[in-house]
Design a protein around this motif. Structure first.
Motif, PDB file in Angstrom:
ATOM      1  N   TYR A 167      -1.687 -19.158  -6.372  1.00 41.10           N
ATOM      2  CA  TYR A 167      -2.143 -18.587  -5.100  1.00 41.10           C
ATOM      3  C   TYR A 167      -1.635 -19.491  -3.967  1.00 41.10           C
ATOM      4  CZ  TYR A 167      -5.466 -15.694  -7.804  1.00 41.10           C
ATOM      5  OH  TYR A 167      -6.047 -14.798  -8.665  1.00 41.10           O
TER       6      TYR A 167
ATOM      7  N   SER B 294       2.681  -3.856   1.982  1.00 40.81           N
ATOM      8  CA  SER B 294       1.865  -4.221   0.826  1.00 40.81           C
ATOM      9  C   SER B 294       0.396  -4.494   1.181  1.00 40.81           C
ATOM     10  CB  SER B 294       2.487  -5.448   0.151  1.00 40.81           C
ATOM     11  OG  SER B 294       1.622  -5.981  -0.809  1.00 40.81           O
ATOM     12  N   GLN B 295       0.164  -5.320   2.188  1.00 44.76           N
ATOM     13  CA  GLN B 295      -1.233  -5.664   2.491  1.00 44.76           C
ATOM     14  C   GLN B 295      -1.986  -4.463   3.056  1.00 44.76           C
ATOM     15  OE1 GLN B 295      -1.037  -9.318   4.869  1.00 44.76           O
ATOM     16  NE2 GLN B 295      -0.977 -10.512   2.990  1.00 44.76           N
TER      17      GLN B 295
ATOM     18  N   ILE C 195      -8.669  -4.153  -7.014  1.00 50.04           N
ATOM     19  CA  ILE C 195      -8.027  -5.305  -6.367  1.00 50.04           C
ATOM     20  C   ILE C 195      -8.580  -6.629  -6.907  1.00 50.04           C
ATOM     21  CG2 ILE C 195      -9.689  -5.531  -4.451  1.00 50.04           C
ATOM     22  CD1 ILE C 195      -7.136  -5.653  -2.611  1.00 50.04           C
TER      23      ILE C 195
ATOM     24  N   LYS D 297     -14.135 -11.079   0.836  1.00 49.44           N
ATOM     25  CA  LYS D 297     -14.062 -11.037  -0.626  1.00 49.44           C
ATOM     26  C   LYS D 297     -15.131 -10.106  -1.194  1.00 49.44           C
ATOM     27  CE  LYS D 297     -14.303 -14.198  -4.421  1.00 49.44           C
ATOM     28  NZ  LYS D 297     -14.587 -15.576  -4.854  1.00 49.44           N
TER      29      LYS D 297
ATOM     30  N   LEU E 124      -4.738 -13.974   0.657  1.00 48.07           N
ATOM     31  CA  LEU E 124      -3.480 -13.481   1.230  1.00 48.07           C
ATOM     32  C   LEU E 124      -3.702 -12.825   2.602  1.00 48.07           C
ATOM     33  CD1 LEU E 124      -1.900 -11.918  -1.988  1.00 48.07           C
ATOM     34  CD2 LEU E 124      -0.957 -13.847  -0.693  1.00 48.07           C
ATOM     35  N   PHE E 125      -4.765 -12.015   2.700  1.00 44.89           N
ATOM     36  CA  PHE E 125      -5.027 -11.323   3.976  1.00 44.89           C
ATOM     37  C   PHE E 125      -5.248 -12.339   5.101  1.00 44.89           C
ATOM     38  CE2 PHE E 125      -7.045  -7.336   1.787  1.00 44.89           C
ATOM     39  CZ  PHE E 125      -5.785  -6.929   1.395  1.00 44.89           C
TER      40      PHE E 125
ATOM     41  N   HIS F 116      -3.243  -2.000   0.561  1.00 40.46           N
ATOM     42  CA  HIS F 116      -4.387  -2.522  -0.190  1.00 40.46           C
ATOM     43  C   HIS F 116      -5.687  -2.401   0.632  1.00 40.46           C
ATOM     44  CE1 HIS F 116      -1.320  -4.105  -2.922  1.00 40.46           C
ATOM     45  NE2 HIS F 116      -2.282  -4.251  -3.807  1.00 40.46           N
TER      46      HIS F 116
ATOM     47  N   TRP G  20      -6.459 -11.551  -2.964  1.00 43.35           N
ATOM     48  CA  TRP G  20      -6.081 -10.786  -1.767  1.00 43.35           C
ATOM     49  C   TRP G  20      -6.846 -11.230  -0.533  1.00 43.35           C
ATOM     50  CZ3 TRP G  20      -1.824  -7.924  -1.112  1.00 43.35           C
ATOM     51  CH2 TRP G  20      -1.125  -7.523  -2.249  1.00 43.35           C
ATOM     52  N   SER G  21      -8.083 -11.706  -0.708  1.00 44.27           N
ATOM     53  CA  SER G  21      -8.792 -12.201   0.483  1.00 44.27           C
ATOM     54  C   SER G  21      -8.058 -13.421   1.038  1.00 44.27           C
ATOM     55  CB  SER G  21     -10.256 -12.511   0.165  1.00 44.27           C
ATOM     56  OG  SER G  21     -10.359 -13.493  -0.845  1.00 44.27           O
TER      57      SER G  21
END
Lengths: 274, 274
Positions: A66, A182-183, A218, B261, A226-227, A186, A223-224
């Motif tokens: 990550y 991509s983001q 997800i 999250k 990445l966002f 999602h 992803w949290s």
């Protein structure tokens, strides 16, 4: 060549398997979880269970962690990398990576070439990794001043592993494009599925429901991160989507068939031209 | 049995082909464009090129036209249908159909059973019709007071044609559910693709981009009619999606990792439970 892969999850595991399938390099596999590395070895995805001290023997390093863990790994090992080795990563954001390792890259003359494979799955972990996950996919590569030989090596290896193309760009363009391609899908899937009607969909749904909701399965932890690592670009993209949705809503509320049809036709033309 | 199919586009053409493949009924095919009916005949999708006067010989009628054209067809032919014949349709909205034909149904004791196949393609027209378009799909059926024998006949035929299930509901529930499961993903795809970054996506995109934008290849004529025929429900669904997107945007803007999250995990749980 000795290849070091840090992190044997979906992405790292798939790199390991692709290396074993398509090349004769020796694969050093490192994972924070010893059982994962052991399992990868037993499946023939890696040749050697590595620890960080093995970095000194490896000419090519793929960090598949990550974002924050990627930065930490590179900084922690800045003095351990083999002299002249090429280091790449697989993170879905690039700005924070370069910012986070800037001092190490400068201080230790690291040959870092950021990369981001345009492939993935809703599931995570080594169990879901595949030797052909990257087959035909694009690898986004962000040299940001790395020497040509290092960049060429990353691209050459990518093509050997089955990637369809290398897309060379800069970190800022990467982050803006990824916010959109991509983001945003999602965020959208997670927004769409969070509707009281979702659990009632059986018998009322077909392909479009399935497509738009697919990635709502997800990995919230990843992803949290990445966002938030790309929040300006992503926030702007969400705002743009909300604006477009509001425009459609207004035309529908006003019962304006002609303008609605025109707006739909505009979207169709954009899609057809892609 | 003589089956009358009105409209030989993607949906009517697929009904015709499914009837020919799975049953021994005689298929009367009607289309406003004589060349289409002629072509359908030459491909063996229908047995007879019909005109509206043939309705008097057919015990089962499938109207596969756009909503307004469906209402017009039924009203215009209210006196022409064979006594006791069962009439069904394939429209993506149900409220406006029942409202539009109410007087004809009452005045002529028509046995109308509304239906909506949960299957489709981005392309339209007979050329894209398929004998297995409905294989395994759900057929939503809205009896709204039609007699049980008529409803059973529609469902029996649907299963013969390869549909996987008949979902019996009322017109209002149909329209609300479809606003969410089908119309909203179309509005969303058209909103998503209308972004200045869309034409630049090559090399930066993978599955999620493709999935969310697929149905932007939209039939603007048909969908603008469908959207406005269901505007209250659709407008409400767009508003709900905008609200969810705004919530995500706020968490991202506030850099609130824990809440972000949690929200993503909630969406994942909903998706996993489906």
């Amino acid at each position: 060549m000795n290849i070091f892969i840090a992190g044997l999850g979906l992405i790292g595991g798939s790199f390991a398997k692709a290396f074993k399938r398509h090349t004769n390099h020796t694969i050093y596999g490192y994972d924070i979880n010893p059982a994962t590395a052991q399992f990868a070895l037993s499946r023939g995805a890696i040749d050697i269970i590595a620890d960080e001290s093995d970095l000194k023997n490896c000419g090519f390093v793929v960090v598949c962690l990550y974002p924050k863990a990627t930065v930490d790994f590179i900084n922690r090992n800045a003095a351990n990398f083999k002299k002249g080795s090429v280091i790449t990563d697989a993170c879905g954001v690039k700005g924070v990576i370069y910012d986070g390792i800037e001092n190490s890259v400068k201080g230790y003359s690291l040959r870092f070439v950021g990369a981001h494979p345009m492939a993935g799955r809703e599931q995570c972990g080594f169990d879901y990794s595949e030797d052909e996950l990257y087959a035909g996919a694009s690898l986004i590569v962000t040299p940001e001043g790395a020497d040509d030989e290092a960049v060429n090596l990353v691209c050459e290896i990518a093509l050997q592993l089955g990637f369809g193309e290398c897309k060379i760009t800069d970190k800022a363009t990467h982050d803006i494009m990824i916010a959109y391609t991509s983001q945003l899908p999602h965020v959208l899937a997670c927004s769409y599925i969070n509707d009281p009607l979702a659990p009632l969909h059986f018998g009322y749904s077909a392909g479009s429901f399935k497509d738009v909701s697919r990635v709502a399965r997800i990995n919230a932890e990843m992803w949290s991160e990445l966002f938030l690592d790309n929040k300006e670009a992503l926030s702007q993209e969400i705002a743009a989507l909300i604006s477009n949705l509001s425009d459609f809503k207004n035309l529908i509320d006003k019962n304006d068939r002609a303008s609605l049809k025109k707006a739909l036709e505009k979207s169709r033309k954009i899609k057809e031209q892609l």
